[in-house]
Design an enzyme around this catalytic site. Structure first.
Site, PDB file in Angstrom:
ATOM      1  N   ASP A 107       0.613  -1.212   0.039  1.00 61.40           N
ATOM      2  CA  ASP A 107       0.079  -0.022   0.058  1.00 61.40           C
ATOM      3  C   ASP A 107       0.766   1.263  -0.085  1.00 61.40           C
ATOM      4  O   ASP A 107       0.592   2.235  -0.814  1.00 61.40           O
ATOM      5  CB  ASP A 107      -1.025   0.102   1.274  1.00 61.40           C
ATOM      6  CG  ASP A 107      -0.266  -0.212   2.398  1.00 61.40           C
ATOM      7  OD1 ASP A 107       1.009  -0.468   2.596  1.00 61.40           O
ATOM      8  OD2 ASP A 107      -1.071  -0.332   3.588  1.00 61.40           O
ATOM      9  N   ASP A 110       6.885   3.788   3.408  1.00 60.00           N
ATOM     10  CA  ASP A 110       7.316   4.902   4.443  1.00 60.00           C
ATOM     11  C   ASP A 110       8.724   5.007   4.825  1.00 60.00           C
ATOM     12  O   ASP A 110       9.557   5.575   3.813  1.00 60.00           O
ATOM     13  CB  ASP A 110       6.156   4.583   5.497  1.00 60.00           C
ATOM     14  CG  ASP A 110       6.281   5.484   6.393  1.00 60.00           C
ATOM     15  OD1 ASP A 110       6.342   6.889   6.256  1.00 60.00           O
ATOM     16  OD2 ASP A 110       5.988   5.092   7.593  1.00 60.00           O
TER      17      ASP A 110
HETATM   18  P1  5GP Z   1       7.727   1.094   6.380  1.00 61.23           P
HETATM   19  O1  5GP Z   1       7.708   2.130   7.385  1.00 61.23           O
HETATM   20  O2  5GP Z   1       8.077  -0.084   6.867  1.00 61.23           O
HETATM   21  O3  5GP Z   1       8.082   1.615   4.809  1.00 61.23           O
HETATM   22  O4  5GP Z   1       6.026   0.832   6.118  1.00 61.23           O
HETATM   23  C1  5GP Z   1       5.434   0.077   7.206  1.00 61.23           C
HETATM   24  C2  5GP Z   1       4.107   0.049   7.102  1.00 61.23           C
HETATM   25  O5  5GP Z   1       3.458   0.999   7.810  1.00 61.23           O
HETATM   26  C3  5GP Z   1       3.246   0.225   5.790  1.00 61.23           C
HETATM   27  O6  5GP Z   1       3.180  -1.062   4.920  1.00 61.23           O
HETATM   28  C4  5GP Z   1       1.822   0.486   6.178  1.00 61.23           C
HETATM   29  O7  5GP Z   1       1.144  -0.732   6.396  1.00 61.23           O
HETATM   30  C5  5GP Z   1       2.040   1.255   7.587  1.00 61.23           C
HETATM   31  N1  5GP Z   1       2.068   2.682   7.312  1.00 61.23           N
HETATM   32  C6  5GP Z   1       3.012   3.669   6.793  1.00 61.23           C
HETATM   33  N2  5GP Z   1       2.567   4.923   6.614  1.00 61.23           N
HETATM   34  C7  5GP Z   1       1.428   4.952   6.931  1.00 61.23           C
HETATM   35  C8  5GP Z   1       0.101   5.746   6.828  1.00 61.23           C
HETATM   36  O8  5GP Z   1       0.285   6.749   6.416  1.00 61.23           O
HETATM   37  N3  5GP Z   1      -1.157   5.336   6.833  1.00 61.23           N
HETATM   38  C9  5GP Z   1      -1.212   3.726   7.218  1.00 61.23           C
HETATM   39  N4  5GP Z   1      -2.666   3.398   7.572  1.00 61.23           N
HETATM   40  N5  5GP Z   1      -0.331   2.856   7.491  1.00 61.23           N
HETATM   41  C10 5GP Z   1       1.035   3.381   7.062  1.00 61.23           C
HETATM   42 MG    MG Z   2       1.672  -2.589   5.326  1.00 61.79          MG
END
Ligand code: 5GP
Ligand code: MG
Length: 189
Positions: A107, A110
């Site tokens: 999705d 981040d």
């Molecule tokens: P990462 O920080 O490892 O790139 O992302 C980890 C996970 O954090 C993403 O796959 C997502 O599920 C969740 N995440 C990151 N940013 C957001 C956001 O703005 N909204 C939501 N609902 N989940 C997020």
């Molecule tokens: Mg996720």
């Protein structure tokens, strides 16, 4: 079929960042890019659930390569809207990835922790190539260097919900991407 009534929780949004129409158009364009890149090749699509369920379902129906689908679960421990520590990858994959072209779908990109860990895992399982497709990219938040080959929208550093993305497991069913009114985050962050 008549158009479904909007979910009442749409009223919890402070503002919409990406509309349902914009998502539909962009998903279509992304699928065309992917179709051109993988023309005539078999594809293995791996979705990171739960967040990527809605995006993957829409994207998949527009892909033309012969493909197989599998899912992997990644859990980040959250304190409200901020992920804490390294993600835990729950590897329940059923498909053999040896020598396969893998398209990894999530999705949102981040910090990059989840996608870089899952990518490493898929390569360790013998995938020939791994490309990544994300609906949203929050570039400003990156902690580990990671770029996705296919990106739907770059968005600012705001916590978003809808179209598969949750807050405390709610709002995944909203058809657009938006930011909640502060009162719905309050007390839970
Ligand atoms: P990462 O920080 O490892 O790139 O992302 C980890 C996970 O954090 C993403 O796959 C997502 O599920 C969740 N995440 C990151 N940013 C957001 C956001 O703005 N909204 C939501 N609902 N989940 C997020
Ligand atoms: Mg996720």
């Amino acid at each position: 079929m008549s158009r479904p009534k909007p979910a009442p929780e749409l009223k919890h949004l402070d503002h919409v960042l990406v509309s349902e129409t914009a998502i539909r158009r962009r998903v279509s364009a992304l699928a065309e890019e992917i179709n051109r890149a993988y023309r005539g090749r078999d594809l293995t699509v791996i979705a990171i659930v739960n967040g990527a369920i809605v995006f993957t379902a829409d994207l998949l129906r527009r892909l033309r390569s012969p493909l197989r689908l599998d899912c992997i679960r990644a859990a980040s421990y959250h304190a409200g809207t901020a992920a804490v520590g390294k993600p835990v990858i729950i590897d329940n994959l059923k498909l053999d990835l040896a020598g396969r072209d893998v398209l990894l779908v999530d999705d949102i990109l981040d910090t990059g922790n989840t996608l870089s860990a899952v990518r490493q895992l898929l390569l360790a399982k013998g995938a020939a190539t791994v490309r990544t497709c994300v609906l949203l990219d929050k570039k400003a938040r990156r902690v580990v260097p990671f770029e996705a080959e296919y990106v739907g929208f770059e968005i600012p550093n705001e916590f978003v919900v809808g179209y598969g993305l949750d807050f405390n497991e709610h709002y995944r069913n909203l058809p657009c991407i938006g930011v909640l009114k502060p009162r719905y985050y309050r007390g839970k962050i």
